[in-house]
Each structure stands twice: as C-alpha cells, then as structure tokens.
Design a protein around this motif. Structure first.
Motif, PDB file in Angstrom:
ATOM      1  N   THR A  36       5.969  16.991  16.516  1.00  0.00           N
ATOM      2  CA  THR A  36       7.375  17.171  16.872  1.00  0.00           C
ATOM      3  C   THR A  36       8.181  17.406  15.611  1.00  0.00           C
ATOM      4  OG1 THR A  36       7.195  15.788  18.840  1.00  0.00           O
ATOM      5  CG2 THR A  36       9.394  16.091  17.915  1.00  0.00           C
ATOM      6  N   ILE A  37       9.081  18.351  15.656  1.00  0.00           N
ATOM      7  CA  ILE A  37       9.903  18.670  14.487  1.00  0.00           C
ATOM      8  C   ILE A  37      10.912  17.566  14.233  1.00  0.00           C
ATOM      9  CG2 ILE A  37      11.810  20.180  13.771  1.00  0.00           C
ATOM     10  CD1 ILE A  37      10.180  22.550  14.590  1.00  0.00           C
ATOM     11  N   ILE A  38      10.997  17.124  12.985  1.00  0.00           N
ATOM     12  CA  ILE A  38      12.021  16.170  12.573  1.00  0.00           C
ATOM     13  C   ILE A  38      13.160  16.891  11.860  1.00  0.00           C
ATOM     14  CG2 ILE A  38      10.759  15.616  10.432  1.00  0.00           C
ATOM     15  CD1 ILE A  38      11.954  12.837  10.508  1.00  0.00           C
ATOM     16  N   CYS A  39      12.838  17.919  11.069  1.00  0.00           N
ATOM     17  CA  CYS A  39      13.829  18.696  10.315  1.00  0.00           C
ATOM     18  C   CYS A  39      13.857  20.104  10.884  1.00  0.00           C
ATOM     19  CB  CYS A  39      13.484  18.709   8.829  1.00  0.00           C
ATOM     20  SG  CYS A  39      14.640  19.668   7.808  1.00  0.00           S
ATOM     21  N   ARG A  40      14.885  20.408  11.655  1.00  0.00           N
ATOM     22  CA  ARG A  40      14.975  21.710  12.317  1.00  0.00           C
ATOM     23  C   ARG A  40      15.072  22.858  11.312  1.00  0.00           C
ATOM     24  NH1 ARG A  40      17.102  21.456  17.753  1.00  0.00           N
ATOM     25  NH2 ARG A  40      18.055  23.492  17.378  1.00  0.00           N
ATOM     26  N   CYS A  41      15.834  22.659  10.252  1.00  0.00           N
ATOM     27  CA  CYS A  41      16.068  23.738   9.288  1.00  0.00           C
ATOM     28  C   CYS A  41      14.796  24.146   8.561  1.00  0.00           C
ATOM     29  CB  CYS A  41      17.116  23.306   8.273  1.00  0.00           C
ATOM     30  SG  CYS A  41      18.732  22.917   8.949  1.00  0.00           S
ATOM     31  N   GLU A  42      14.049  23.141   8.071  1.00  0.00           N
ATOM     32  CA  GLU A  42      12.878  23.411   7.244  1.00  0.00           C
ATOM     33  C   GLU A  42      11.569  23.365   8.035  1.00  0.00           C
ATOM     34  OE1 GLU A  42      12.786  24.253   3.902  1.00  0.00           O
ATOM     35  OE2 GLU A  42      14.934  24.541   4.236  1.00  0.00           O
ATOM     36  N   GLU A  43      11.644  23.134   9.350  1.00  0.00           N
ATOM     37  CA  GLU A  43      10.472  23.110  10.232  1.00  0.00           C
ATOM     38  C   GLU A  43       9.422  22.100   9.769  1.00  0.00           C
ATOM     39  OE1 GLU A  43       9.846  27.374  12.090  1.00  0.00           O
ATOM     40  OE2 GLU A  43      10.164  27.566   9.929  1.00  0.00           O
ATOM     41  N   VAL A  44       9.904  20.913   9.372  1.00  0.00           N
ATOM     42  CA  VAL A  44       9.022  19.831   8.964  1.00  0.00           C
ATOM     43  C   VAL A  44       8.808  18.911  10.164  1.00  0.00           C
ATOM     44  CG1 VAL A  44       8.650  17.942   7.336  1.00  0.00           C
ATOM     45  CG2 VAL A  44       9.981  19.958   6.640  1.00  0.00           C
ATOM     46  N   CYS A  45       7.570  18.493  10.381  1.00  0.00           N
ATOM     47  CA  CYS A  45       7.235  17.664  11.544  1.00  0.00           C
ATOM     48  C   CYS A  45       7.141  16.184  11.163  1.00  0.00           C
ATOM     49  CB  CYS A  45       5.923  18.129  12.156  1.00  0.00           C
ATOM     50  SG  CYS A  45       5.994  19.791  12.860  1.00  0.00           S
ATOM     51  N   PHE A  46       7.159  15.328  12.175  1.00  0.00           N
ATOM     52  CA  PHE A  46       7.022  13.889  11.950  1.00  0.00           C
ATOM     53  C   PHE A  46       5.715  13.574  11.229  1.00  0.00           C
ATOM     54  CE2 PHE A  46      10.426  13.491  15.011  1.00  0.00           C
ATOM     55  CZ  PHE A  46      11.066  12.319  14.654  1.00  0.00           C
TER      56      PHE A  46
END
Length: 574
Positions: A490-500
């Motif tokens: 699941t994405i945690i950072c929408r801008c940088e597309e970083v996941c949990f």
C-alpha cells in the motif's frame, strides 16, 4: 486580484471551449480546469515517475496530484486554475525539463521584494479570517486579507463561481458566505485573492506570490486562519483517479455545479459526508451508499440533546440531510470503512470491511469514491514562526497554544479556526471576531463599548458551538486508522510512490527518526511536502513504543511551505 463588491457574485458569461490534448470540450467560465475535465469523464491528469495516473484528490491545492500543463506552462494545479479564456491543457508528464530562461534568472533576497506593512494581515478568507478582518477593521485597523483561492469564502462557504440557466442558484450556505464577504468589503477590508503565502519568518514576516510576483508582508499584527485539509485513508488503490476527498467532491458541486461521477460511493466519518450525499442527490447523481465508520445510535441520546441545545439549526440541517437520503433510497451503512479500491473497465470497485475488526466485507462498483476520514491542520506557517503546539491524542493532531483571545506564543501572532484545533466554521467565526478585536486593541486602538459587547458576545457564541462540537464527536466517535493493518504494497507517500513495505524495511535496519527515514526512502520529498504521509510515518515510528508525536517530531516546516515557481524567487531581481 482584489475582491470588490461587484465581483462577489459570478456574472453570466458565455461558455468557453478548451483544448485537452486535441479534444475540444466546453467549459463554464469561472469554473476550474479540474471541474471541466471531471464533467467530461477525464480523470487521469498527471503521470508519475512510473507512468501511473493521478487525478483530482484533495480539490484544494494541497496534494499536487492534479497537475497539468496549461498553455505550455507545466505544474499548474487543475483544481486551482480557473477558466476565463480558451486554454490549451495537457496532462503533466514526469521529469519535464525547466525552461532555460528560468534557470538563468538571478536570485532575489527578502529585502529586495516589494514590501507592504498593513496594520493587520489576515491569512485565509474563510469564515474565521473574514470575521477577524471585520472586527479589526471596525476597531480602526487597516486590514489586508490574503487567500490562495480566486474567490473569498474558504472551504466552508465554497462560493459559486459559475452562472447560467442550467446552474442551480446559490443556496443558504452560499448566501451566508456572500453576505459575510460584503460585510468585510463594506467595512473597508482589502481582500486579495490568488495570493499564496509560502514563507513565514520570526517574529511576524511573511512572503507570498500574487499576480505580480513575490511580495513581502511586514504587518504590525498577523492573524493566521489557514484551515485544514482532509486526511488520507491509505488502503490499496487510494491513489487511483476517481478517488477523491469528500471536500473535493463538494467543491466540484458547490463552486461549479459539477458531479464527481454519475454513481458515487461516500465513505468516512462525520456529518460532512451526509451533507455531500444530499447535495449530490440534488444534482442528479446516484449515491450508492453513505458509509460511516462510527455507529451512532440510541446510546448517544445525551449527545443529541446537547447538540440540539447548543445549535438547534445545525441539528435540523442534519435531520434534513438524512431525510433527503432516505427518501431517495440511499442506504446508510454504519460501522464499516473502505478496505481496498481497484480499477475496473467501468470505474472503481470498492471493498468495505468492519471498522473495528476484520470481516463483514461488502463491494460496490462506482464511478467515483469520496472519502472523508477527518482533518489535518494547515499549521505550517504557525510552526515555521515558532508558535508552540501540543499533541492532542483525542484529535490525533497538533493543537496550537493560544490564550482566550487567540494569541499564540509568538508576540503579535494570532491564530484561529481549524488550523489550530478542530471546531468547525461557527467556532472559527466566533474566535475570529475575538481575535480581530484583540489584535486591534493590542495595536493601541481603543474599543468602543459596543465593540467590547460584541467581543464578549462572540466569546459566548464560540463556547456554545464548542459544546456542540464536543457532543457531535461523541456521536461520531469511531475507531482510528490501524497502521499495523496497512499492507506492505500500500502506498504511504503518494507523490514519491513509496510503499509501507519500504518504510518498514528502513525501520528494520535501524532508521528510527523522521529525517533519516525521509532521506533513506524519499517519503515526504514530493510536492505535497509530506502533508499526507507525515502523519502515517509518525504513527509507524510510534508503533510499539510509548512515544507520542509532538511539535518536534515528524518533518520540520521548511520554506517554501508550498511549491512555488522559480520565477517568483527571482522576480525582484529580474
């Protein structure tokens, strides 16, 4: 742009045609690019680094997900760009190079910016900011109000920006907002719209961008009323186009009379979701259901009685919204939350689950999903100034330290409304009047007895509406978001597309502070500047420990607090 009495209401104007990637589509003069594109079924507006689509999410210029190119200029927020002429709009592509003439501009210093010195600067033209401005002006102060939006009124009044035979006229809430703006203008308040304040420096210095470039404000007193933005709800698929906040959907309808989709699911916590359902139904949408994470019931009779005693008109509004929902056959689903979202050939498939435990799944297929699970304060300017804050575990947010008149811990700086502590529009308006009179008095402007009585009446009104809010959130108390249940993909950072999973991997390697974790994963480095991922990251860091967030945890506020054009940092030397 300076608001005038003749610009408070929209004028009837002919439709405008805009070009979207070779497709000529009709727009209403005054509405945003986001409203036009959404009305024509266009949802993907920006391509990320990986090529994934993003669309309208917050609807108020915070998330930066609806960036488009307008007339060859990139990084324009579709939700904040009004249509006043034919435009050529293109999807924003990741990694576009800066224009050579921009990179060659010389830098500017704060001292080289054009400078203004009003008695009182009010940041935010919502109900709280306008009420503060009226009070300070009535006491004799020269007042300037600045707001990032094109029209004053804020996120509560959401002034109607379009007109025409096919446009529903302003409702009571619109008319209340128009009346407040007129009161401010008639009192002699100067309201400047399209002004984005992006810098705050101690003791009370602010930098902003307007249609002339960068400007520096050095007021004798400052009143910050910047409001709040809706929290994210990070589940698989929450970044998909077609998923937007309740506030974004309401902005589409209330400002432009556009629907977020023909078939809509509304999910979240609190009465705003119910109001949105009634408004969309009136606009012709099919509302699949209203999903509430709390379980209001007979056990909350005491809260209902307290609400009715404090603000009976607001209780009547709630009953009316429920009646409109029931007469249209829209189900109310209590005790469930959004668990996952998938893209389908026709739109979105949304899976629900029980709020307090697993199981109880339900599935809906819709055009749009509107989510409203609470708010985060827009307190970046206050924190940059050094105003003290305390963590409120019940609200799960920082709360600004203020005295009874709205003074913060920084001399000459007042704060009010949802950027300080959640209280709603009525509390903000009452506190605004109190802060406005207090700021004027502190400048040495004596208050006439009539104004002193108004200040005391405003304090009582604020107390009454705070009682209403306490009872309201007793009724709507719901289980919080459970960070431990977020899947690794699941994405945690929408801008940088970083996941949990990326964040958890860094934590497992011993990176246990926000700054180092940001550098290790890029969480918070995107254009929204951590507004959506910061609370999630703080929850991850606090998981399994006794640490609570405080004013020093998370990401420190940095100037500029919002993305700005490089030209604005060089315009004074250009």
């Amino acid at each position: 742009m300076t608001a005038r009495l003749d610009s408070v209401e929209p004028a009837v104007r002919d439709p405008i045609r805009i070009d979207f990637e070779g497709w000529s589509i009709e727009a209403r003069a005054g509405e945003t690019v986001a409203a036009t594109l959404t009305a024509h079924g266009i949802r993907g507006l920006r391509a990320t680094r990986t090529g994934a689509d993003r669309g309208v999410f917050c609807g108020m210029g915070v998330c930066q997900d609806c960036l488009v190119e307008v007339d060859g200029v990139p990084n324009q927020r579709a939700c904040m760009t009004s249509i006043d002429r034919p435009l050529r709009v293109r999807r924003q592509r990741h990694g576009q190079a800066l224009a050579a003439e921009v990179t060659a501009l010389p830098p500017a210093t704060a001292e080289s910016l054009r400078t203004e010195r009003p008695d009182v600067l009010v940041i935010g033209a919502g109900p709280g900011g306008l009420s503060a401005a009226i009070a300070a002006r009535r006491a004799g102060a020269a007042v300037v109000v600045v707001d990032e939006r094109r029209y004053p009124g804020g996120q509560y009044f959401k002034p109607l920006a379009v007109d025409g035979e096919d446009v529903a006229p302003p409702d009571a809430q619109h008319r209340e907002g128009l009346a407040l703006v007129r009161r401010a203008l008639e009192a002699g308040v100067e309201i400047r719209t399209g002004v984005m304040v992006w810098g705050a420096f101690a003791p009370a210095e602010f930098t902003a961008s307007d249609d002339r470039g960068a400007v520096r404000y050095l007021p004798k007193a400052a009143i910050v009323a910047t409001g709040a933005y809706e929290r994210g709800w990070p589940v698989p698929g929450w970044q998909l186009p077609g998923v937007m906040t309740t506030g974004a959907a309401q902005t589409l309808w209330r400002t432009a009379r556009r629907l977020p989709g023909r078939r809509v699911l509304i999910a979240g916590n609190g009465p705003l979701n119910l109001q949105l359902a009634a408004e969309l139904l009136a606009g012709g949408a099919e509302v699949a259901a209203v999903v509430e994470s709390a379980r209001p019931g007979a056990r909350h009779l005491g809260a209902l009685v307290a609400m009715a005693a404090a603000a009976p008109s607001l209780v009547r509004d709630g009953i009316r919204y429920h009646w409109q929902r029931m007469t249209r056959g829209v189900p109310m689903i209590d005790g469930m939350v959004v668990a996952a979202i998938e893209r389908t050939a026709e739109g979105l498939a949304v899976t629900l689950k029980n709020a307090s435990e697993n199981g109880g799944h339900r599935r809906f297929e819709v055009d749009a999903l509107c989510i409203g699970y609470g708010f985060e304060p827009s307190n970046e300017l206050l924190r940059a100034l050094g105003c003290r804050h305390d963590f409120d575990a019940e609200q799960n947010r920082l709360v600004t330290r203020r005295d009874g008149d709205g003074r913060t811990s920084v001399a000459g700086v007042y704060a009010l409304g949802d950027c300080t502590a959640m209280g709603g529009a009525r509390v903000a308006a009452a506190d605004g009047a109190v802060a406005g009179y207090a700021a004027a008095a502190e400048l040495g402007l004596p208050l006439a007895p009539a104004l002193e009585r108004e200040r005391e009446a405003a304090k009582k009104q604020g107390d009454r509406h705070r009682r209403f809010q306490r009872a309201l959130w007793t009724l709507y108390r719901a289980p919080p978001y459970r960070i431990e249940q977020a899947s690794d993909d699941t994405i945690i950072c929408r801008c940088e597309e970083v996941c949990f999973g990326d964040a958890r991997a860094a934590l497992a390697e011993g990176v246990i502070a926000a700054g180092p974790l940001k550098r290790a994963t890029r969480i918070g480095m995107g254009p929204c500047q951590g507004r959506y991922c910061r609370p999630l990251l703080e929850a991850l860091l606090a998981q399994g420990s006794d640490r609570q967030p405080d004013e020093h945890s998370g990401f420190a506020p940095r100037v500029p607090v919002k993305p700005i054009a490089i030209r604005d940092l060089a315009s004074a030397s250009d």
